[in-house]
Design an enzyme around this catalytic site. Sequence first.
Site, PDB file in Angstrom:
ATOM      1  CE1 TYR A  99      -2.988   3.891   2.953  1.00 25.85           C
ATOM      2  CE2 TYR A  99      -4.587   4.337   4.679  1.00 25.85           C
ATOM      3  CZ  TYR A  99      -3.476   3.651   4.222  1.00 25.85           C
ATOM      4  OH  TYR A  99      -2.856   2.731   5.042  1.00 25.85           O
ATOM      5  CE1 TYR A 147      -2.117   7.871  11.331  1.00 28.20           C
ATOM      6  CE2 TYR A 147      -4.147   7.093  12.362  1.00 28.20           C
ATOM      7  CZ  TYR A 147      -3.503   7.887  11.430  1.00 28.20           C
ATOM      8  OH  TYR A 147      -4.229   8.678  10.583  1.00 28.20           O
ATOM      9  N   GLY A 183       0.822  -1.205   0.000  1.00 33.44           N
ATOM     10  CA  GLY A 183       0.000   0.000   0.000  1.00 33.44           C
ATOM     11  C   GLY A 183       0.854   1.251   0.000  1.00 33.44           C
TER      12      GLY A 183
HETATM   13  N1  CAA Z   1      -7.830  17.516  10.927  1.00 35.63           N
HETATM   14  C1  CAA Z   1      -8.241  18.788  10.706  1.00 35.63           C
HETATM   15  N2  CAA Z   1      -7.488  19.705  10.082  1.00 35.63           N
HETATM   16  C2  CAA Z   1      -6.269  19.297   9.686  1.00 35.63           C
HETATM   17  C3  CAA Z   1      -5.790  17.999   9.876  1.00 35.63           C
HETATM   18  C4  CAA Z   1      -6.633  17.099  10.527  1.00 35.63           C
HETATM   19  N3  CAA Z   1      -6.238  15.842  10.778  1.00 35.63           N
HETATM   20  N4  CAA Z   1      -4.561  17.904   9.342  1.00 35.63           N
HETATM   21  C5  CAA Z   1      -4.272  19.110   8.839  1.00 35.63           C
HETATM   22  N5  CAA Z   1      -5.301  19.955   9.054  1.00 35.63           N
HETATM   23  C6  CAA Z   1      -5.411  21.352   8.685  1.00 35.63           C
HETATM   24  C7  CAA Z   1      -4.141  22.123   8.990  1.00 35.63           C
HETATM   25  O1  CAA Z   1      -4.174  22.586  10.320  1.00 35.63           O
HETATM   26  C8  CAA Z   1      -4.202  23.237   7.990  1.00 35.63           C
HETATM   27  O2  CAA Z   1      -5.140  24.204   8.419  1.00 35.63           O
HETATM   28  P1  CAA Z   1      -4.955  25.763   8.088  1.00 35.63           P
HETATM   29  O3  CAA Z   1      -4.974  25.869   6.609  1.00 35.63           O
HETATM   30  O4  CAA Z   1      -6.107  26.404   8.770  1.00 35.63           O
HETATM   31  O5  CAA Z   1      -3.633  26.100   8.685  1.00 35.63           O
HETATM   32  C9  CAA Z   1      -4.794  22.512   6.796  1.00 35.63           C
HETATM   33  O6  CAA Z   1      -5.532  21.417   7.288  1.00 35.63           O
HETATM   34  C10 CAA Z   1      -3.705  21.866   5.933  1.00 35.63           C
HETATM   35  O7  CAA Z   1      -3.471  22.761   5.030  1.00 35.63           O
HETATM   36  P2  CAA Z   1      -2.138  22.749   4.158  1.00 35.63           P
HETATM   37  O8  CAA Z   1      -2.462  23.521   2.931  1.00 35.63           O
HETATM   38  O9  CAA Z   1      -0.980  23.159   4.980  1.00 35.63           O
HETATM   39  O10 CAA Z   1      -1.996  21.204   3.808  1.00 35.63           O
HETATM   40  P3  CAA Z   1      -0.920  20.567   2.924  1.00 35.63           P
HETATM   41  O11 CAA Z   1      -1.305  20.634   1.503  1.00 35.63           O
HETATM   42  O12 CAA Z   1       0.438  21.040   3.274  1.00 35.63           O
HETATM   43  O13 CAA Z   1      -1.068  19.040   3.399  1.00 35.63           O
HETATM   44  C11 CAA Z   1      -1.044  17.232   4.915  1.00 35.63           C
HETATM   45  C12 CAA Z   1      -0.613  18.653   4.649  1.00 35.63           C
HETATM   46  C13 CAA Z   1      -0.680  16.318   3.725  1.00 35.63           C
HETATM   47  C14 CAA Z   1      -2.531  17.162   5.131  1.00 35.63           C
HETATM   48  C15 CAA Z   1      -0.274  16.810   6.183  1.00 35.63           C
HETATM   49  O14 CAA Z   1      -0.780  17.568   7.246  1.00 35.63           O
HETATM   50  C16 CAA Z   1      -0.407  15.351   6.507  1.00 35.63           C
HETATM   51  O15 CAA Z   1       0.332  14.522   5.991  1.00 35.63           O
HETATM   52  N6  CAA Z   1      -1.318  15.005   7.407  1.00 35.63           N
HETATM   53  C17 CAA Z   1      -1.456  13.636   7.878  1.00 35.63           C
HETATM   54  C18 CAA Z   1      -2.550  12.887   7.174  1.00 35.63           C
HETATM   55  C19 CAA Z   1      -2.609  11.518   7.810  1.00 35.63           C
HETATM   56  O16 CAA Z   1      -2.994  11.357   8.949  1.00 35.63           O
HETATM   57  N7  CAA Z   1      -2.207  10.494   7.060  1.00 35.63           N
HETATM   58  C20 CAA Z   1      -2.132   9.173   7.590  1.00 35.63           C
HETATM   59  C21 CAA Z   1      -0.837   8.563   7.141  1.00 35.63           C
HETATM   60  S1  CAA Z   1      -0.466   7.037   7.970  1.00 35.63           S
HETATM   61  C22 CAA Z   1      -1.419   5.930   7.225  1.00 35.63           C
HETATM   62  O17 CAA Z   1      -2.135   6.192   6.296  1.00 35.63           O
HETATM   63  C23 CAA Z   1      -1.336   4.539   7.757  1.00 35.63           C
HETATM   64  C24 CAA Z   1      -2.646   4.077   8.253  1.00 35.63           C
HETATM   65  O18 CAA Z   1      -3.308   3.278   7.590  1.00 35.63           O
HETATM   66  C25 CAA Z   1      -3.119   4.500   9.584  1.00 35.63           C
END
Ligand code: CAA
Length: 240
Positions: free
Chosen positions: A147, A179, A84
């Site tokens: 995803y 996670y 994945g």
């Molecule tokens: N909930 C609510 N708001 C969130 C958030 C969340 N979980 N994560 C980010 N935000 C908000 C930020 O605070 C930001 O808000 P503002 O614009 O008001 O500041 C906005 O969303 C993000 O805006 P950006 O334009 O900065 O976002 P970006 O284009 O840079 O993307 C991202 C950033 C890719 C979302 C990054 O924050 C990220 O990777 N987040 C994690 C996502 C996640 O949890 N992925 C899981 C990966 S692990 C996995 O998938 C394995 C599994 O099976 C469990």
Amino acid sequence: MSRVAVVTGGSRGIGAAISQALKADGFSVAATYAGNDEAAAKFTEETGIKTYKWNVGDYEESKAGLAQVEADLGPIDVVVANAGITRDAPFHKMTPEQWQQVIDTNLTGVFNTVHPVWPGMRERGFGRVIVISSINGQKGQFAQVNYAATKAGDLGIIKSLAQEGAAKGITANAVCPGYIATDMVMAVPEKVRESIISQIPAGRLGQPEEIARCVAFLASDDAGFVNGSTISANGAQFFV
Ligand code: CAA
């Protein structure tokens, strides 16, 4: 003769732990990988588990790869569709390419891994299909429309396969990890990761071995009446 198991994405992260757990349980294991030759070679050197390189998103490559595994190790009894990827982005920024890459690997990849071995499992009257889904397929996740769609799709796949395979001695089940301490989760920005950990009642990330033990149970002969089920292993972060 020992049973044969294939683990896609089986040389790193959760997949590597699954490959090793199945080997420890007496399976002949083939671990597939997509591109990281160095990690695969190191994995084989350390564990003695044979690795195979193919793109799970490509049907013909998968079919040929699985046929090679059968030529080397014998008929495949267990498939663990684990490979994945993530291409996280808020929906308004997600590109069609980010959508398609994740669909191809995570969802079509499951079809491509199971479909070629399914007729043999039916003929032999035994099979174990185990799909690694995710907590985020159960609850959705900010920035993971692609995803989460694939991981929810996995649950539809196993529930349907379970009904088709049950009369032929084949089970199909899913594990939904929460996670887990892998490269995928470590790639999440540190601040976001810390906030995620604060939402896990166990107070920590899971370990790959904690997922591997769930898979080892589902792969065992003992699990024959467990079919169409999902094991959630997420430190109490989310209940279905
Ligand atoms: N909930 C609510 N708001 C969130 C958030 C969340 N979980 N994560 C980010 N935000 C908000 C930020 O605070 C930001 O808000 P503002 O614009 O008001 O500041 C906005 O969303 C993000 O805006 P950006 O334009 O900065 O976002 P970006 O284009 O840079 O993307 C991202 C950033 C890719 C979302 C990054 O924050 C990220 O990777 N987040 C994690 C996502 C996640 O949890 N992925 C899981 C990966 S692990 C996995 O998938 C394995 C599994 O099976 C469990």
